[in-house]
Design a protein around this motif. Sequence first.
Motif, PDB file in Angstrom:
ATOM      1  N   GLY A  43       0.818  -1.197   0.000  1.00 39.34           N
ATOM      2  CA  GLY A  43       0.000   0.000   0.000  1.00 39.34           C
ATOM      3  C   GLY A  43       0.852   1.248   0.000  1.00 39.34           C
ATOM      4  N   GLU A  44       0.441   2.236  -0.753  1.00 39.11           N
ATOM      5  CA  GLU A  44       1.149   3.502  -0.812  1.00 39.11           C
ATOM      6  C   GLU A  44       1.031   4.222   0.529  1.00 39.11           C
ATOM      7  OE1 GLU A  44       3.451   6.585  -2.410  1.00 39.11           O
ATOM      8  OE2 GLU A  44       2.966   4.643  -3.326  1.00 39.11           O
ATOM      9  N   GLY A  45       2.165   4.574   1.091  1.00 41.78           N
ATOM     10  CA  GLY A  45       2.180   5.346   2.322  1.00 41.78           C
ATOM     11  C   GLY A  45       1.904   4.555   3.587  1.00 41.78           C
ATOM     12  N   TRP A  46       1.799   3.238   3.485  1.00 44.10           N
ATOM     13  CA  TRP A  46       1.610   2.454   4.709  1.00 44.10           C
ATOM     14  C   TRP A  46       2.795   2.670   5.643  1.00 44.10           C
ATOM     15  CZ3 TRP A  46      -0.395  -3.022   2.851  1.00 44.10           C
ATOM     16  CH2 TRP A  46      -1.722  -2.875   2.417  1.00 44.10           C
ATOM     17  N   HIS A  47       2.498   2.936   6.893  1.00 44.79           N
ATOM     18  CA  HIS A  47       3.518   3.338   7.860  1.00 44.79           C
ATOM     19  C   HIS A  47       4.509   2.204   8.108  1.00 44.79           C
ATOM     20  CE1 HIS A  47       5.411   5.071  11.376  1.00 44.79           C
ATOM     21  NE2 HIS A  47       4.655   6.156  11.281  1.00 44.79           N
ATOM     22  N   ALA A  48       5.790   2.500   7.917  1.00 47.87           N
ATOM     23  CA  ALA A  48       6.828   1.481   8.094  1.00 47.87           C
ATOM     24  C   ALA A  48       6.900   0.966   9.526  1.00 47.87           C
ATOM     25  CB  ALA A  48       8.191   2.054   7.692  1.00 47.87           C
ATOM     26  N   GLY A  49       6.366   1.744  10.460  1.00 38.02           N
ATOM     27  CA  GLY A  49       6.435   1.331  11.862  1.00 38.02           C
ATOM     28  C   GLY A  49       5.445   0.254  12.257  1.00 38.02           C
ATOM     29  N   VAL A  50       4.455  -0.026  11.404  1.00 35.61           N
ATOM     30  CA  VAL A  50       3.446  -1.020  11.782  1.00 35.61           C
ATOM     31  C   VAL A  50       3.390  -2.208  10.824  1.00 35.61           C
ATOM     32  CG1 VAL A  50       2.037   0.767  12.855  1.00 35.61           C
ATOM     33  CG2 VAL A  50       1.526   0.053  10.508  1.00 35.61           C
ATOM     34  N   ILE A  51       4.124  -2.165   9.732  1.00 36.17           N
ATOM     35  CA  ILE A  51       3.981  -3.228   8.732  1.00 36.17           C
ATOM     36  C   ILE A  51       4.402  -4.591   9.276  1.00 36.17           C
ATOM     37  CG2 ILE A  51       4.103  -1.739   6.712  1.00 36.17           C
ATOM     38  CD1 ILE A  51       7.057  -2.375   6.466  1.00 36.17           C
ATOM     39  N   GLY A  52       5.375  -4.627  10.186  1.00 37.13           N
ATOM     40  CA  GLY A  52       5.778  -5.900  10.780  1.00 37.13           C
ATOM     41  C   GLY A  52       4.672  -6.494  11.642  1.00 37.13           C
ATOM     42  N   ILE A  53       4.005  -5.642  12.425  1.00 35.45           N
ATOM     43  CA  ILE A  53       2.908  -6.114  13.271  1.00 35.45           C
ATOM     44  C   ILE A  53       1.760  -6.614  12.394  1.00 35.45           C
ATOM     45  CG2 ILE A  53       1.285  -5.499  15.090  1.00 35.45           C
ATOM     46  CD1 ILE A  53       3.128  -3.237  15.876  1.00 35.45           C
ATOM     47  N   VAL A  54       1.460  -5.861  11.340  1.00 38.41           N
ATOM     48  CA  VAL A  54       0.373  -6.264  10.450  1.00 38.41           C
ATOM     49  C   VAL A  54       0.711  -7.585   9.765  1.00 38.41           C
ATOM     50  CG1 VAL A  54      -0.926  -5.645   8.379  1.00 38.41           C
ATOM     51  CG2 VAL A  54      -0.437  -3.906  10.113  1.00 38.41           C
ATOM     52  N   ALA A  55       1.961  -7.766   9.365  1.00 35.03           N
ATOM     53  CA  ALA A  55       2.369  -9.041   8.772  1.00 35.03           C
ATOM     54  C   ALA A  55       2.115 -10.185   9.756  1.00 35.03           C
ATOM     55  CB  ALA A  55       3.848  -8.997   8.381  1.00 35.03           C
ATOM     56  N   GLY A  56       2.405  -9.942  11.030  1.00 34.15           N
ATOM     57  CA  GLY A  56       2.139 -10.956  12.051  1.00 34.15           C
ATOM     58  C   GLY A  56       0.655 -11.249  12.189  1.00 34.15           C
ATOM     59  N   ARG A  57      -0.182 -10.210  12.114  1.00 41.68           N
ATOM     60  CA  ARG A  57      -1.633 -10.404  12.201  1.00 41.68           C
ATOM     61  C   ARG A  57      -2.144 -11.215  10.999  1.00 41.68           C
ATOM     62  NH1 ARG A  57      -1.825  -9.203  17.221  1.00 41.68           N
ATOM     63  NH2 ARG A  57      -2.012  -7.034  17.858  1.00 41.68           N
ATOM     64  N   LEU A  58      -1.622 -10.925   9.811  1.00 45.01           N
ATOM     65  CA  LEU A  58      -2.025 -11.669   8.621  1.00 45.01           C
ATOM     66  C   LEU A  58      -1.604 -13.129   8.734  1.00 45.01           C
ATOM     67  CD1 LEU A  58      -1.136  -9.120   5.778  1.00 45.01           C
ATOM     68  CD2 LEU A  58      -3.393  -9.608   6.734  1.00 45.01           C
ATOM     69  N   LYS A  59      -0.404 -13.348   9.265  1.00 45.11           N
ATOM     70  CA  LYS A  59       0.067 -14.723   9.468  1.00 45.11           C
ATOM     71  C   LYS A  59      -0.887 -15.469  10.392  1.00 45.11           C
ATOM     72  CE  LYS A  59       2.776 -15.888  12.687  1.00 45.11           C
ATOM     73  NZ  LYS A  59       3.888 -16.075  13.660  1.00 45.11           N
ATOM     74  N   ARG A 116      -4.089 -14.724  11.001  1.00 43.35           N
ATOM     75  CA  ARG A 116      -5.421 -14.834  10.397  1.00 43.35           C
ATOM     76  C   ARG A 116      -5.465 -15.940   9.346  1.00 43.35           C
ATOM     77  NH1 ARG A 116      -9.694 -11.798   7.861  1.00 43.35           N
ATOM     78  NH2 ARG A 116     -11.015 -13.484   7.056  1.00 43.35           N
ATOM     79  N   PHE A 117      -4.465 -15.998   8.469  1.00 42.45           N
ATOM     80  CA  PHE A 117      -4.510 -16.914   7.335  1.00 42.45           C
ATOM     81  C   PHE A 117      -3.626 -18.147   7.510  1.00 42.45           C
ATOM     82  CE2 PHE A 117      -5.564 -12.699   5.560  1.00 42.45           C
ATOM     83  CZ  PHE A 117      -6.833 -12.980   5.070  1.00 42.45           C
ATOM     84  N   GLY A 118      -2.828 -18.169   8.579  1.00 43.85           N
ATOM     85  CA  GLY A 118      -2.038 -19.349   8.880  1.00 43.85           C
ATOM     86  C   GLY A 118      -0.907 -19.631   7.917  1.00 43.85           C
ATOM     87  N   ARG A 119      -0.339 -18.577   7.325  1.00 47.06           N
ATOM     88  CA  ARG A 119       0.768 -18.769   6.385  1.00 47.06           C
ATOM     89  C   ARG A 119       1.671 -17.542   6.391  1.00 47.06           C
ATOM     90  NH1 ARG A 119      -1.877 -21.059   2.010  1.00 47.06           N
ATOM     91  NH2 ARG A 119      -3.375 -21.713   3.594  1.00 47.06           N
ATOM     92  N   PRO A 120       2.902 -17.655   5.860  1.00 44.11           N
ATOM     93  CA  PRO A 120       3.824 -16.514   5.891  1.00 44.11           C
ATOM     94  C   PRO A 120       3.220 -15.296   5.197  1.00 44.11           C
ATOM     95  CG  PRO A 120       4.995 -18.509   5.244  1.00 44.11           C
ATOM     96  CD  PRO A 120       3.530 -18.845   5.243  1.00 44.11           C
ATOM     97  N   ALA A 121       3.557 -14.120   5.690  1.00 40.97           N
ATOM     98  CA  ALA A 121       3.009 -12.886   5.124  1.00 40.97           C
ATOM     99  C   ALA A 121       4.065 -11.790   5.127  1.00 40.97           C
ATOM    100  CB  ALA A 121       1.779 -12.438   5.909  1.00 40.97           C
ATOM    101  N   ILE A 122       4.045 -10.986   4.083  1.00 41.62           N
ATOM    102  CA  ILE A 122       4.904  -9.800   3.984  1.00 41.62           C
ATOM    103  C   ILE A 122       4.014  -8.607   3.689  1.00 41.62           C
ATOM    104  CG2 ILE A 122       6.737  -8.649   2.686  1.00 41.62           C
ATOM    105  CD1 ILE A 122       7.930 -11.378   2.072  1.00 41.62           C
ATOM    106  N   ARG A 155       6.606 -12.014   8.392  1.00 40.59           N
ATOM    107  CA  ARG A 155       6.557 -12.959   9.498  1.00 40.59           C
ATOM    108  C   ARG A 155       6.223 -14.335   8.922  1.00 40.59           C
ATOM    109  NH1 ARG A 155       8.477  -9.022  11.045  1.00 40.59           N
ATOM    110  NH2 ARG A 155       7.999  -7.761  12.904  1.00 40.59           N
ATOM    111  N   SER A 156       6.860 -15.369   9.462  1.00 41.20           N
ATOM    112  CA  SER A 156       6.689 -16.697   8.910  1.00 41.20           C
ATOM    113  C   SER A 156       6.072 -17.660   9.916  1.00 41.20           C
ATOM    114  CB  SER A 156       8.032 -17.246   8.423  1.00 41.20           C
ATOM    115  OG  SER A 156       7.848 -18.388   7.600  1.00 41.20           O
TER     116      SER A 156
END
Length: 588
Positions: free
Chosen positions: A371-387, A389-395, A409-410
């Motif tokens: 996403g354009e402008g997504w804050h670099a400070g939260v993308i790691g946490i969001v990747a963890g939430r996606l992992k 939610r969907f049970g698979r690695p996420a970036i 996060r893997s």
Amino acid sequence: MGENFSVQQSLSGKAWRLRDIDDEVISDIRRKAGVDEIVARMLAARGITPDEAEAVLSPTLRHFFPDPSGFQDMDKAASAIWDAVEAGKVLAVFADYDVDGATSASQLIRYFRQMGQAMLLYVPDRIEEGYGPSAEAFATLKAQGAQLVITVDCGAAAHEPLKAAAEMGLDVVVVDHHLMGADLPPALAIVNPNRPDDTSGCGHMAAAGVTFVLLAALNREGRRRGKFGDQAEPDILKLADLAALGTLCDVVALKDINRALVSQGLKVMGQWQHAGLKALAEVSGLTGDPSAYHLGFLLGPRINAGGRVGRADLGARLLSSDDPAECMEIAVELDALNAERKQIEADVLEAAQAQIIAAGETDAPLLIARGEGWHAGVIGIVAGRLKERFGRPAIVIGTDNGIGKGSGRSVYGVDLGSAIASAKSIGLLIAGGGHPMAAGLSVAEERIDELQTYLSERLQPEWDATHAERALMLDAVLTPAGATLDLAARIMAAAPFGQGFAEPRFVLPAVRIAYAERVGADHVRFSLADDDGQRINGIVFRQADQPIGDALLGNSGGLWHAAGRLKLDEWRGNRRVQFHLEDLAAAS
């Protein structure tokens, strides 16, 4: 139902399997460690042998502490640092902006303060400077008078910045734990249990733990040089709380020395001798003895908030300060920044989830949202939430001016760090690195699709190979009547729990939803009952608008299998058992 219990597909799309454990091993653990069957079963399921059980249940630093000399360059680093101290040189610590970096830096600062020596501190800004040291940062430290810089939780792959430091006459010692190649950057010493020629066997340690071992090496070198005749030897055990906090928050395997550090560190932290931790506990609402949960979900996120959406050095400054007023001021600021972080995170998570679902990619071996402008400070946490939610690695990648900065996060068995390193080696990335469970990267925006194809193809075999291991593993079958306070207390006595030593998970078979209500933003509180009318109360987090929450709140009167963990819930002096639900499956 017991030994053969299984579920083919739950509401979260997972299979459930009851762990297959050798009864003889369970009996041997019971006999040697003096524990009951459920605790023995839990230990056996985590690969603990009967001979190891007692040490795992009561981990001590004396038993698990590694020989510092077993780390490549550890003795060289201790000697170089002492040489600088004896020469009266100005020392500086360069730290990553997360909890691991902050706790590593504060350990060093506090160690040298015990010897009457101050250290300069530099923490790069996540947005403006990015991860790790730079030539500009080294130049700034040199201009401030630094003559020896110790990098912590970063630096092992910083070839060009370390070359620049050498050219400007600035000595550097690297203390890191991230994956690195055999081509070593120039430095006085590179201490990293994950460097290819290291034989310490401690590659599972966080930087905070490696730093703690460095302090032991410094004490040993100081004794060898006769430095503690006129002054007291620094008491590094007082710093175990910081090492524990960094270890837990970096989500490394909670085994061996890591387990001992966390166990002993929690005891030290419970004395609340460090003004920064005490202030942070106060603003977090933490009372009483700290647990692994408190470190991971109350203290850690607030320290991280400074590096994510505030001033990068706030966490390290808080943990290094002895001034109660200053600490409370910083803690209050971090608490406010954490609230801001949560809102930013929620917005990015909503957009990322919608993007992945709309693309129909939820079955891929790797999920990527951008996403354009997504804050670099939260993308790691969001990747963890996606992992989760969907049970698979996420970036998750935030783009700006044609450049994407991502964090991933893997899941167990899928080595994301190596895949990112491989992508960098073939020129797909501007920068990238990490470890099996987490990684970061920088990529040209026009190459994100190419990167996703490459990483998905590379990770597909690992994903397929670990399919069976990704089933929700259950430790035992329980009834509501069997979920007693005594059982919950016996389980908690086996803490700390964390990565590589998971808290036991139980299944309550064929229960009805007696009641359910939405609480907070997206949590659900409920009560489950069996055919005998026995009940257990529980809660499920962040599921109110997901299938699990829909099933609880729209109770149709059917029977369900419930998987989750037993918790001791304490409120106003009363203790009760609470069931923290993780998954539901229809009982056919």
